[in-house]
Design an enzyme around this catalytic site. Structure first.
Site, PDB file in Angstrom:
ATOM      1  CG  ASP A 159      -0.641  -7.002   1.942  1.00  0.00           C
ATOM      2  OD1 ASP A 159      -0.765  -8.238   2.005  1.00  0.00           O
ATOM      3  OD2 ASP A 159      -0.756  -6.254   2.914  1.00  0.00           O
ATOM      4  CG  LEU A 160       4.405  -8.029  -2.242  1.00  0.00           C
ATOM      5  CD1 LEU A 160       5.621  -7.522  -3.001  1.00  0.00           C
ATOM      6  CD2 LEU A 160       3.997  -9.414  -2.720  1.00  0.00           C
ATOM      7  CG  ASP A 202       3.420  -3.998   0.065  1.00  0.00           C
ATOM      8  OD1 ASP A 202       2.444  -3.232   0.215  1.00  0.00           O
ATOM      9  OD2 ASP A 202       3.892  -4.679   0.984  1.00  0.00           O
TER      10      ASP A 202
END
Length: 243
Positions: A159-160, A202
């Site tokens: 994930d970001l 994300d």
């Protein structure tokens, strides 16, 4: 019926030379009747099919006097399109082959609709990456491959960091463009046989089937992280993220 049929109709002699075509043939293929009389239907050949495809077609015609299936042909203007084609052999009272009759329809619109439905069912609409459904299917395939071989399979979750503030600061349009760019970079870091999927927001998953050692997955993960740590330019906005 021959003139008013919506499907294209081609009548050939026993050698395959065209004797007549109906108006729908010209509408679909772009070839006028006068341009194809005496010619072989090979004028429509697209080049997309291997020799084995045509060998199977003629085998069916020779053994059953019929063949039906989908085929890619090329119109007069060089455009390739899909057809649903049915060919029947015609014999006289003694059983001697006299003609072939081919009836076909352009199924390009149907193919386009099938593609759209597949995209909706199995791919993320924003990034065009596989979604959860397709990821699950490929995971099962990967498990089956792994069980049949001595190879390994790795699943990487990513994930970001800091993505929500980007949406809040620059708006969802910039956030969406960033996600598309992230997806492109991730795909460039893996093999064609690997799967990069977006499972929401994300969050991404990378499926790495048929690897030799855990170290292989680590190398891919480091390659992805290095690619994503380089700044993105979205329009005039320079954005740095981490994963």
């Amino acid at each position: 019926a021959f003139r008013s049929a919506h499907d294209g109709i081609t009548l050939t002699d026993a050698s395959g030379n065209i004797l007549d075509v109906n108006p729908a043939f010209s509408r679909i293929t772009g070839w006028e009747r006068s341009e194809v009389i005496g010619r072989n239907p090979r004028v429509l050949k697209s080049g997309r099919h291997e020799r084995e495809f045509y060998e199977a077609m003629w085998k069916s015609l020779n053994e059953t006097d019929n063949w039906r299936g989908e085929i890619w042909n090329r119109n007069k203007y060089g455009e390739v399109y899909p057809e649903l084609l049915s060919i029947s052999a015609v014999r006289d009272g003694t059983g001697t082959l006299t003609n072939y009759v081919a009836v076909f329809s352009d199924i390009g619109r149907l193919k386009a609709q099938e593609f759209q439905l597949t995209q909706m069912a199995y791919y993320d609409s924003l990034t065009e990456l596989p979604n959860r459904t397709l990821l699950a299917d490929r995971l099962l395939q990967g498990i089956a491959q792994t069980s049949r071989s001595s190879s390994l399979m790795a699943i990487c979750y990513l994930d970001l960091d800091g993505f929500k503030p980007i949406n809040d600061t620059y708006g969802h349009a910039v956030g969406d463009a960033l996600l598309r760019s992230v997806a492109e970079r991730m795909v460039q870091c893996v093999r064609e046989s690997d799967t990069v999927a977006r499972i929401g927001g994300d969050e991404f998953v990378v499926l790495l089937p048929m690897i030799d050692a855990p170290q292989d997955a680590k190398l891919v993960a480091e390659k992805i992280r290095e690619a994503l740590n380089q700044a993105f330019l979205i329009g005039d906005i320079r954005i740095a993220i981490s994963s």
